[in-house]
Motif scaffolding. Structure first.
Motif, PDB file in Angstrom:
ATOM      1  N   ARG A 184       0.829  -1.212   0.000  1.00 36.03           N
ATOM      2  CA  ARG A 184       0.000   0.000   0.000  1.00 36.03           C
ATOM      3  C   ARG A 184       0.860   1.258   0.000  1.00 36.03           C
ATOM      4  O   ARG A 184       0.440   2.314  -0.490  1.00 36.03           O
ATOM      5  CB  ARG A 184      -0.934  -0.004   1.208  1.00 36.03           C
ATOM      6  CG  ARG A 184      -2.046  -1.047   1.126  1.00 36.03           C
ATOM      7  CD  ARG A 184      -2.939  -1.005   2.354  1.00 36.03           C
ATOM      8  NE  ARG A 184      -3.917  -2.079   2.344  1.00 36.03           N
ATOM      9  CZ  ARG A 184      -5.082  -2.030   1.704  1.00 36.03           C
ATOM     10  NH1 ARG A 184      -5.408  -0.938   1.017  1.00 36.03           N
ATOM     11  NH2 ARG A 184      -5.919  -3.056   1.754  1.00 36.03           N
ATOM     12  N   GLU A 189      -2.479   4.593  -7.594  1.00 37.16           N
ATOM     13  CA  GLU A 189      -3.921   4.321  -7.579  1.00 37.16           C
ATOM     14  C   GLU A 189      -4.271   3.069  -8.380  1.00 37.16           C
ATOM     15  O   GLU A 189      -5.092   2.252  -7.938  1.00 37.16           O
ATOM     16  CB  GLU A 189      -4.692   5.531  -8.108  1.00 37.16           C
ATOM     17  CG  GLU A 189      -4.673   6.724  -7.158  1.00 37.16           C
ATOM     18  CD  GLU A 189      -5.550   7.865  -7.659  1.00 37.16           C
ATOM     19  OE1 GLU A 189      -6.293   7.647  -8.639  1.00 37.16           O
ATOM     20  OE2 GLU A 189      -5.493   8.957  -7.072  1.00 37.16           O
ATOM     21  N   ASP A 190      -3.672   2.934  -9.565  1.00 35.41           N
ATOM     22  CA  ASP A 190      -3.932   1.733 -10.382  1.00 35.41           C
ATOM     23  C   ASP A 190      -3.433   0.482  -9.667  1.00 35.41           C
ATOM     24  O   ASP A 190      -4.097  -0.565  -9.674  1.00 35.41           O
ATOM     25  CB  ASP A 190      -3.247   1.852 -11.750  1.00 35.41           C
ATOM     26  CG  ASP A 190      -3.925   2.861 -12.654  1.00 35.41           C
ATOM     27  OD1 ASP A 190      -5.108   3.187 -12.390  1.00 35.41           O
ATOM     28  OD2 ASP A 190      -3.283   3.328 -13.612  1.00 35.41           O
ATOM     29  N   ARG A 193      -5.824  -0.520  -6.818  1.00 34.86           N
ATOM     30  CA  ARG A 193      -7.029  -1.192  -7.318  1.00 34.86           C
ATOM     31  C   ARG A 193      -6.726  -2.639  -7.674  1.00 34.86           C
ATOM     32  O   ARG A 193      -7.496  -3.550  -7.347  1.00 34.86           O
ATOM     33  CB  ARG A 193      -7.583  -0.440  -8.529  1.00 34.86           C
ATOM     34  CG  ARG A 193      -8.389   0.798  -8.179  1.00 34.86           C
ATOM     35  CD  ARG A 193      -9.176   1.298  -9.364  1.00 34.86           C
ATOM     36  NE  ARG A 193      -8.299   1.819 -10.409  1.00 34.86           N
ATOM     37  CZ  ARG A 193      -7.918   3.087 -10.484  1.00 34.86           C
ATOM     38  NH1 ARG A 193      -8.346   3.971  -9.590  1.00 34.86           N
ATOM     39  NH2 ARG A 193      -7.116   3.482 -11.450  1.00 34.86           N
ATOM     40  N   HIS A 194      -5.589  -2.847  -8.323  1.00 37.71           N
ATOM     41  CA  HIS A 194      -5.187  -4.199  -8.714  1.00 37.71           C
ATOM     42  C   HIS A 194      -4.893  -5.054  -7.480  1.00 37.71           C
ATOM     43  O   HIS A 194      -5.298  -6.219  -7.404  1.00 37.71           O
ATOM     44  CB  HIS A 194      -3.952  -4.127  -9.615  1.00 37.71           C
ATOM     45  CG  HIS A 194      -3.552  -5.435 -10.215  1.00 37.71           C
ATOM     46  ND1 HIS A 194      -4.340  -6.136 -11.101  1.00 37.71           N
ATOM     47  CD2 HIS A 194      -2.437  -6.200 -10.037  1.00 37.71           C
ATOM     48  CE1 HIS A 194      -3.740  -7.254 -11.457  1.00 37.71           C
ATOM     49  NE2 HIS A 194      -2.589  -7.316 -10.819  1.00 37.71           N
ATOM     50  N   TYR A 195      -4.243  -4.443  -6.488  1.00 36.12           N
ATOM     51  CA  TYR A 195      -3.898  -5.164  -5.263  1.00 36.12           C
ATOM     52  C   TYR A 195      -5.143  -5.609  -4.508  1.00 36.12           C
ATOM     53  O   TYR A 195      -5.222  -6.736  -4.003  1.00 36.12           O
ATOM     54  CB  TYR A 195      -3.024  -4.270  -4.380  1.00 36.12           C
ATOM     55  CG  TYR A 195      -2.756  -4.833  -3.003  1.00 36.12           C
ATOM     56  CD1 TYR A 195      -2.123  -6.066  -2.848  1.00 36.12           C
ATOM     57  CD2 TYR A 195      -3.138  -4.132  -1.860  1.00 36.12           C
ATOM     58  CE1 TYR A 195      -1.873  -6.582  -1.589  1.00 36.12           C
ATOM     59  CE2 TYR A 195      -2.894  -4.644  -0.601  1.00 36.12           C
ATOM     60  CZ  TYR A 195      -2.266  -5.873  -0.464  1.00 36.12           C
ATOM     61  OH  TYR A 195      -2.029  -6.381   0.775  1.00 36.12           O
ATOM     62  N   LYS A 196      -6.142  -4.744  -4.419  1.00 33.80           N
ATOM     63  CA  LYS A 196      -7.374  -5.081  -3.706  1.00 33.80           C
ATOM     64  C   LYS A 196      -8.080  -6.271  -4.357  1.00 33.80           C
ATOM     65  O   LYS A 196      -8.683  -7.106  -3.667  1.00 33.80           O
ATOM     66  CB  LYS A 196      -8.292  -3.863  -3.651  1.00 33.80           C
ATOM     67  CG  LYS A 196      -7.790  -2.781  -2.706  1.00 33.80           C
ATOM     68  CD  LYS A 196      -8.665  -1.533  -2.759  1.00 33.80           C
ATOM     69  CE  LYS A 196      -8.110  -0.442  -1.846  1.00 33.80           C
ATOM     70  NZ  LYS A 196      -8.912   0.808  -1.918  1.00 33.80           N
ATOM     71  N   LYS A 197      -8.002  -6.363  -5.682  1.00 33.54           N
ATOM     72  CA  LYS A 197      -8.577  -7.515  -6.382  1.00 33.54           C
ATOM     73  C   LYS A 197      -7.783  -8.782  -6.069  1.00 33.54           C
ATOM     74  O   LYS A 197      -8.349  -9.850  -5.837  1.00 33.54           O
ATOM     75  CB  LYS A 197      -8.590  -7.270  -7.892  1.00 33.54           C
ATOM     76  CG  LYS A 197      -9.539  -6.180  -8.334  1.00 33.54           C
ATOM     77  CD  LYS A 197      -9.453  -5.975  -9.852  1.00 33.54           C
ATOM     78  CE  LYS A 197     -10.367  -4.846 -10.307  1.00 33.54           C
ATOM     79  NZ  LYS A 197     -10.251  -4.603 -11.769  1.00 33.54           N
TER      80      LYS A 197
END
Length: 205
Positions: A184, A189-190, A193-197
């Protein structure tokens, strides 16, 4: 490392986690594995030799994560998740107490082991951060060398029982929090988003 020696060291590793490093000796290994003491003497001259080869086996097992996975076309954040999951499955049972005993009983062997591990991880983290920046997943203003060293420092700190008493903190949870905060902190930002997925797919703990 030959296959028979790997098999023996796998059993030694299992025994060390059950009985502790302090009790680990060739007689105990012989009894636990059902291997003649003379046969063990062909592989290990004494307890120091046993520990030295056990830690070499540990390093080889860690390097095999990278041999077993083709990371060429893999996203940098996903690489961290794959490696972290493999570490969780294979290595996180090495509690701070095991680390403390190794450091106290075999200081020179332990120091060499740590130096080798640090050099290897440092190189891999530099590659990962450089790749993440190129892929547009990590922030462009990152200091690659500084962050690679910071990751290693945090990893080593997790083994310090003064900071994290093992009776209060699960090492698996500590590692999960550490890698989560690290990603984190470097992702844009991109990347976030990818990490949360990916967190839904890869479970470190």
């Amino acid at each position: 490392m030959e296959e028979n020696l790997r098999r023996i060291l796998s059993g030694v590793r299992e025994l060390s986690l059950k009985s502790g490093v302090k009790r680990l000796n060739l007689d105990l290994v012989s009894k636990y594995l059902g291997i003649d003491r003379k046969e063990l003497s062909l592989c290990f001259s004494d307890e120091s030799s046993l520990i030295e080869k056990l830690l070499e086996y540990e390093r080889d097992s860690f390097r095999s994560i990278f041999d077993e996975n083709n990371f060429e076309d893999t996203n940098a954040i996903e690489i961290l998740m794959i490696v972290s999951q493999a570490m969780s499955n294979r290595f996180l049972e090495l509690t701070p107490s095991v680390t403390h005993d190794l450091k106290a009983l075999y200081p020179e062997i332990y120091r060499y082991h740590i130096d080798q591990r640090v050099d290897f991880i440092f190189g891999k983290m530099k590659i990962n951060i450089e790749k993440g920046i190129r892929q547009g997943m990590y922030r462009e203003d990152l200091s690659i060398e500084l962050l690679s060293r910071l990751y290693i420092s945090r990893l080593l700190d997790l083994h310090n029982p003064d900071f994290f008493p093992p009776e209060k903190f699960s090492f698996r949870v500590l590692y999960d929090v550490m890698i989560d905060n690290f990603i984190r902190g470097i992702a844009n930002e991109d990347g976030l988003r990818h990490y949360k997925k990916l967190r839904k797919t890869y479970k470190v703990c």
